[in-house]
Design a protein around this motif. Structure first.
Motif: not given
Length: 595
Positions: A549-573
């Motif tokens: 309850x003190x960190x509302x919005x983490x789930x939405x932040x997670x989905x945004x971050x998951x589109x910004x690259x992975x351990x093996x791919x930059x955002x562009x890749x």
């Protein structure tokens, strides 16, 4: 626990007796095949039938080859006005009946007007098809006698209100008006908006309405498409019954292409009372639709703005941080075309700086160009978008009608796909140099009220007509008396008898294949064979209810971050890998899950 839902689909091939053999719009490489019957009634109405029995529904689409480009200066807005009027009543379909009947059937309907055409369409359960054809035929051939002075004046008020809502009281609502007036000369059919001048509409008489209808709303200036689950023999009989005896009209001659020429760059501005952010629009004249260069210009737009490696994104968004995004696109219509760049900047940003960055991006593109992989990515995304436009029976009906009316044959639908595939890197750079780079264009600044300092330097104020639409009808009309005076058009049968419904449709539920992997993942799959597309959905239980309850919005932040690259791919890749598939991936968090 996680649940994966997957649906796959791939399309297979599926006039009266004198009709030619069935043609089909075919895309050889994918196997997409929109088989259709096309025939022409004696009155010139072109009819296209496409069977799709995947669902017990049917779409009807009628496209009239008349838009605002056919209007006369001083009598603008008629094409759009007619779209409104045709939903009111006709000789055998009482006022309001069209709306109520389609709604009662659980169907959907609408219409649309643009510079070159007007379309009316419905999607209903298959048992209501005859009823829809009866109504459509009645407003095609038995409408004009119901246009009384009361009907005319009342509908003028509706259009005036639409003008207020969509243009005068909307942020950036005057964008098209400003650009059209700057780009096209007064005599050009694209100089005015589709909604037209309210002064012109207010001055319209019954004789003006009669003339427009008699000129353009003929059977020989339209295409009727029926797509969905139906019997061809039955439908052809209905089309002949309801549309066959409607009289044709004088042939409407095609209009020649009228591409505007700019001898120098024009700068205009508008101080927008409703806008909160400055916006820059750049417009270059290009070519009309169906020209080879138009396909290359379509791809050029995406190369300039789509993706993290696109020059407009790199300079305006990442490096200069002037705007959250930038758009570039080609718009080729029947008579002319434009190439457009649009940037809605951050609050307080000077549009001179935005314009300089756009020019720097274009210079960068001229120098560095793009890779073959970039070109493939854009082509794949455009082709996927094309197929997505055919996922409904209405989508198919619309596309078949559009290409038949404006290109002469539904086969041109697949030809357009092939022409896009054939565009080369050299083609893109050629049209870039021919139409865009260092070529005269329109620079239009739209700035919030009181922030003229943000407009591009040297701009001239655009002349905006804030039309007075507050006046109501001052005359009173006896609508009942006018209705009694309506003359009935002779017919070979009683058209006032509304057809009943056919046999109630039944839905065949698709077979669902399911399994569970060793790691507990549940997988469900449904197979469709209509289009060469695959859709995959992965849902994980989680979301907002599990957040601190003190960190509302983490789930939405997670989905945004998951589109910004992975351990093996930059955002562009990552973006490139998705784009090479012609795919799009979206992630969203709700209260209970992430999808």
């Amino acid at each position: 626990m996680a649940v994966a839902l997957a649906a796959t689909s791939a399309c297979e091939t599926s006039r009266p007796p004198q009709a030619v053999a069935e043609p089909a719009a075919v895309a050889p490489e994918t196997g997409l095949n929109l088989a259709y019957d096309k025939y022409t009634l004696d009155n010139g109405l072109e009819v296209i039938l496409h069977q799709d029995a995947s669902d017990p529904i049917v779409a009807v689409s009628i496209l009239y080859h008349v838009g605002s480009s056919r209007e006369k200066p001083g009598r603008t807005g008629f094409a759009h006005f007619f779209e409104h009027m045709l939903f009111q009543s006709s000789e055998n379909v009482p006022k309001g009946h069209f709306f109520s009947r389609i709604n009662d059937l659980g169907g959907t309907f609408n219409g649309g007007t643009w510079t070159d055409g007007t379309i009316y369409y419905e999607t209903v359960p298959k048992d209501a098809l005859e009823k829809v054809l009866w109504m459509e035929a009645d407003r095609m051939g038995f409408f004009i006698n119901t246009v009384t002075r009361a009907a005319l004046e009342n509908e003028k008020l509706v259009v005036k209100n639409e003008k207020r809502q969509r243009y005068d009281n909307q942020p950036y609502g005057h964008t098209s008006y400003v650009i059209n007036k700057a780009l096209y000369p007064e005599s050009h059919p694209y100089n005015w908006l589709t909604i037209g001048s309210l002064a012109d509409l207010q001055a319209a008489t019954l004789d003006d309405v009669q003339e427009f209808y008699d000129t353009y709303y003929g059977t020989n200036n339209a295409t009727l498409v029926i797509a969905g689950d139906f019997s061809k023999q039955e439908v052809k009989a209905w089309v002949d019954k309801y549309f066959g005896e409607i009289k044709d009209k004088e042939k409407v001659e095609p209009m020649p292409a009228q591409q505007p020429q700019l001898s120098s760059t024009k700068k205009v501005y508008h101080e927008d009372a409703y806008a909160k952010l400055p916006e820059l629009s750049l417009v270059w004249p290009t070519v009309q639709m169906l020209q080879d260069d138009a396909y290359a210009l379509d791809i050029l737009g995406d190369l300039l703005a789509d993706g993290k490696r696109a020059p407009l994104y790199r300079l305006l968004v990442e490096r200069e941080k002037l705007a959250p995004s930038a758009r570039a696109y080609n718009s080729s219509q029947e008579l002319a075309g434009t190439f457009n760049i649009k940037v809605r900047a951050f609050d307080g940003k000077d549009l001179d700086q935005v314009y300089a960055s756009v020019q720097a991006a274009l210079d960068s593109f001229a120098t560095t160009g793009f890779t073959e992989e970039d070109l493939t990515r854009i082509k794949n995304k455009q082709e996927t978008s094309f197929y997505n436009g055919l996922t409904s029976v209405f989508g198919k009906a619309y596309q078949l009608a559009y290409y038949n009316e404006f290109a002469g044959s539904p086969d041109k639908l697949m030809e357009a796909v092939e022409k896009s595939r054939q565009v080369s890197r050299a083609d893109v750079m050629r049209v870039f140099e021919k139409y865009v780079r260092n070529k005269p264009h329109i620079i239009a600044s739209f700035v919030p009220k009181g922030q003229l300092n943000l407009a591009v330097e040297g701009s001239q104020q655009a002349a905006i007509e804030e039309e007075d639409i507050s006046s109501a009808v001052t005359e009173t009309f006896d609508e009942e008396a006018e209705a009694k005076e309506i003359q009935r058009t002779p017919s070979s049968f009683d058209r006032s008898q509304e057809p009943g419904l056919g046999q109630a449709p039944t839905l065949s539920a698709p077979q669902i294949w399911d399994t569970q992997l060793e790691n507990g993942l549940k997988v469900y799959s449904i197979r469709y064979e209509e289009l060469p597309l695959v859709q995959i959905s992965l849902r994980m239980m989680g979301g907002g209810y599990l957040e601190d309850p003190n960190k509302v919005g983490v789930a939405n932040l997670l989905t945004d971050l998951m589109m910004e690259g992975t351990a093996t791919k930059t955002p562009e890749e990552l973006e490139d890998a998705i784009g090479q598939l012609g795919a799009s991936i979206s992630m969203v968090a709700d209260k209970e899950s992430i999808t």
